[in-house]
Design an enzyme around this catalytic site. Structure first.
Site, PDB file in Angstrom:
ATOM      1  N   LYS A  22       0.832  -1.205   0.000  1.00 39.96           N
ATOM      2  CA  LYS A  22       0.000   0.000   0.000  1.00 39.96           C
ATOM      3  C   LYS A  22       0.867   1.255   0.000  1.00 39.96           C
ATOM      4  O   LYS A  22       0.602   2.210  -0.748  1.00 39.96           O
ATOM      5  CB  LYS A  22      -0.903   0.008   1.230  1.00 39.96           C
ATOM      6  CG  LYS A  22      -1.730   1.281   1.384  1.00 39.96           C
ATOM      7  CD  LYS A  22      -2.512   1.299   2.676  1.00 39.96           C
ATOM      8  CE  LYS A  22      -1.702   1.889   3.799  1.00 39.96           C
ATOM      9  NZ  LYS A  22      -2.041   3.281   4.109  1.00 39.96           N
ATOM     10  N   ASN A  23       1.901   1.274   0.823  1.00 39.09           N
ATOM     11  CA  ASN A  23       2.730   2.469   0.971  1.00 39.09           C
ATOM     12  C   ASN A  23       3.563   2.767  -0.270  1.00 39.09           C
ATOM     13  O   ASN A  23       4.138   3.846  -0.379  1.00 39.09           O
ATOM     14  CB  ASN A  23       3.641   2.335   2.188  1.00 39.09           C
ATOM     15  CG  ASN A  23       2.874   2.410   3.493  1.00 39.09           C
ATOM     16  OD1 ASN A  23       1.700   2.789   3.522  1.00 39.09           O
ATOM     17  ND2 ASN A  23       3.518   2.026   4.580  1.00 39.09           N
ATOM     18  N   CYS A 126      -5.320   8.092   9.670  1.00 34.60           N
ATOM     19  CA  CYS A 126      -5.290   7.526  11.020  1.00 34.60           C
ATOM     20  C   CYS A 126      -4.947   8.589  12.053  1.00 34.60           C
ATOM     21  O   CYS A 126      -4.076   9.424  11.840  1.00 34.60           O
ATOM     22  CB  CYS A 126      -4.253   6.403  11.107  1.00 34.60           C
ATOM     23  SG  CYS A 126      -4.737   4.897  10.259  1.00 34.60           S
ATOM     24  N   ARG A 131       1.377  14.729  12.756  1.00 29.38           N
ATOM     25  CA  ARG A 131       1.992  14.540  11.436  1.00 29.38           C
ATOM     26  C   ARG A 131       1.827  15.777  10.550  1.00 29.38           C
ATOM     27  O   ARG A 131       1.181  15.726   9.500  1.00 29.38           O
ATOM     28  CB  ARG A 131       1.400  13.302  10.753  1.00 29.38           C
ATOM     29  CG  ARG A 131       1.641  12.036  11.544  1.00 29.38           C
ATOM     30  CD  ARG A 131       1.459  10.808  10.698  1.00 29.38           C
ATOM     31  NE  ARG A 131       0.076  10.523  10.395  1.00 29.38           N
ATOM     32  CZ  ARG A 131      -0.325   9.513   9.635  1.00 29.38           C
ATOM     33  NH1 ARG A 131       0.554   8.701   9.119  1.00 29.38           N
ATOM     34  NH2 ARG A 131      -1.596   9.316   9.390  1.00 29.38           N
ATOM     35  N   ASP A 316       5.366   1.051  11.643  1.00 26.77           N
ATOM     36  CA  ASP A 316       4.171   0.338  11.193  1.00 26.77           C
ATOM     37  C   ASP A 316       4.125  -1.107  11.674  1.00 26.77           C
ATOM     38  O   ASP A 316       3.148  -1.815  11.420  1.00 26.77           O
ATOM     39  CB  ASP A 316       4.071   0.368   9.665  1.00 26.77           C
ATOM     40  CG  ASP A 316       3.520   1.690   9.156  1.00 26.77           C
ATOM     41  OD1 ASP A 316       3.095   2.525   9.980  1.00 26.77           O
ATOM     42  OD2 ASP A 316       3.515   1.901   7.925  1.00 26.77           O
ATOM     43  N   ARG A 408      -8.224  -0.785   5.075  1.00 30.01           N
ATOM     44  CA  ARG A 408      -7.414   0.240   4.420  1.00 30.01           C
ATOM     45  C   ARG A 408      -6.045  -0.295   4.023  1.00 30.01           C
ATOM     46  O   ARG A 408      -5.437   0.214   3.075  1.00 30.01           O
ATOM     47  CB  ARG A 408      -7.232   1.446   5.342  1.00 30.01           C
ATOM     48  CG  ARG A 408      -8.488   2.273   5.576  1.00 30.01           C
ATOM     49  CD  ARG A 408      -8.165   3.509   6.399  1.00 30.01           C
ATOM     50  NE  ARG A 408      -7.051   4.216   5.803  1.00 30.01           N
ATOM     51  CZ  ARG A 408      -6.023   4.704   6.488  1.00 30.01           C
ATOM     52  NH1 ARG A 408      -5.963   4.564   7.794  1.00 30.01           N
ATOM     53  NH2 ARG A 408      -5.035   5.328   5.861  1.00 30.01           N
TER      54      ARG A 408
END
Length: 429
Positions: A22-23, A126, A131, A316, A408
């Site tokens: 995903k990233n 999230c 951030r 993560d 997600r």
């Protein structure tokens, strides 16, 4: 609303295929905005975030085509997605979409570089810390952009001749800021040098794709990246790299149940720091180029972990290693240095019987003999899967609510786990 039920106590054995990352997929999709020609991506995971980003790209004028799997491929093989942004018809990324996924804010780089202007909502995603996007905006300002904040939107304009290359030194490592700066610099005039750049494999993957599109980039995967701007980029074909976070997560799920299994279609070389921790925990792992074999040795040893930017231990995987250590023989110490609010899973793990105490950015996890199933609630993407790991070993039934967080970032998680022996099911709500 959907929920997942896990009846714990089953030992996991077998093979788990790893999906595309995903990233990596999200910035690659956004990079399609940099060219009027089609960008075709393979091994794209089927995730809620990917579907949402396709909506955002369509909102900006891009055409997205889902080509599906290739004939004969595994049911878990990624999709092929073609994105064609021949004309950008809208430079506004709206709040109602961007607020649901932080990475969608990254469209500001390509929009500004290609169109000379962008209006992008401040991001959501999230709730694991503030951030801030100040690093992104300072980098774009250094390249000549004029930036204002108006009613929750970042409004950016490039000078008449476009963005200009610059030397940009990040005060701290930021994956998102590196992505945005690299994409914007690809079409800027002159050379851009990014110092203290993120070194994550996903950043290097974006650079490889941009180079396939005609960008001139050197140094990806190191802390200093050089980009020589070009006047235009062209289309390309690119395969999304395997998900290192999913790989680590399933490795810990197998170890949590005392099982043995093989993770396929992965890249173990992206996980050196994680592998060191797993060895410290007493888990035997053997590797080849695209596979990771995980074997429990009957008991878990406590570990000390501090999250760090790549190549350090990934933030993560912090929630997952905490879940694993809830049943280790001793006290583990886990320090979170990346996000200031990424311990929200602690209170939910405690509902299952975990013994965890917090002091600032550090958690002490005292291993217990048994976890007991209970209703729990996902608070963010990685926290949700930590509760799955704990539930796999808990006595009785764990009921995981708010599984949209899980959707997600983890493709077909309940199906992959069920295929290796987990008693897990999704209940549609």
């Amino acid at each position: 609303m959907d929920k997942i039920l896990i009846r714990g106590g089953k030992v996991l054995k077998g093979e788990i295929p790893i999906s595309g990352a995903k990233n990596a997929a999200l910035p690659l999709m956004i990079a399609a905005l940099l060219t009027e020609e089609p960008l075709t991506l393979s091994n794209v995971p089927r995730l809620a975030d990917v579907a949402l980003l396709q909506r955002i790209l369509r909102e900006l004028g891009a055409h997205t085509t889902l080509l599906g799997r290739k004939a004969g491929e595994s049911p878990f093989a990624g999709d092929v997605v073609r994105i064609h942004a021949e004309e950008i018809t809208n430079i506004t990324a709206p709040y109602e979409l961007v607020s649901r996924m932080r990475a969608s804010f990254w469209v500001i780089g390509p929009l500004l570089a290609r169109c000379g202007q962008a209006r992008v909502s401040l991001p959501g995603g999230c709730a694991i810390g503030t951030r801030p996007v100040d690093l992104y905006l300072k980098a774009l300002s250094a390249m000549g952009a004029e930036i204002d904040i108006e009613q929750g939107y970042v409004v950016a304009k490039a000078p008449e001749k476009g963005l200009q290359g610059a030397r940009i030194v990040f005060p701290k490592v930021s994956v998102g800021a590196t992505h945005v700066t690299m994409m914007a610099a690809a079409l800027a005039r002159g050379e851009t040098v990014i110092e203290n750049a993120a070194r994550e494999p996903e950043v290097a993957d974006l650079a490889r794709c941009l180079k396939a599109m005609g960008a001139k980039i050197e140094g990806e995967g190191t802390s200093t990246i050089h980009i020589e701007g070009v006047t235009a980029l062209h289309g390309a074909d690119h395969a999304v790299l395997p998900d290192r976070i999913e790989t680590g997560t399933y490795a810990m799920a197998i170890a949590m149940t005392g099982g043995e299994g093989t993770l396929t279609h992965t890249r173990p070389d992206f996980l050196d720091a994680f592998l060191e921790v797993m060895e410290e925990a007493g888990v035997t792992i053997t590797l080849d180029e695209t596979r990771m074999h995980v074997k429990s040795n009957g008991g878990l040893k406590p570990v000390s972990v501090e999250t760090q930017p790549y190549p350090g231990f990934p933030t993560d995987l912090q929630a997952q290693i905490m879940a694993l250590m809830t049943m280790a023989d001793g006290v583990s110490v886990i320090r979170e240095t990346i996000f200031e609010n990424r311990f929200m899973h602690v209170q939910e793990l405690a509902r299952l019987g975990a013994d965890i105490s917090l002091s600032g950015d550090t958690a002490q996890v005292r291993g217990v003999n048994e976890l007991i199933g209970a209703p729990v609630m996902a608070t963010d993407l990685r926290a949700s899967v930590s509760l799955v790991i704990a539930g796999l070993a808990a006595r009785g039934t764990t009921e995981l609510n708010r599984v949209y967080h899980l959707d997600r970032g983890f493709e077909a998680l309940e199906h992959k786990l069920a295929a290796v022996g987990a008693d897990i099911e999704r209940v549609r709500g």
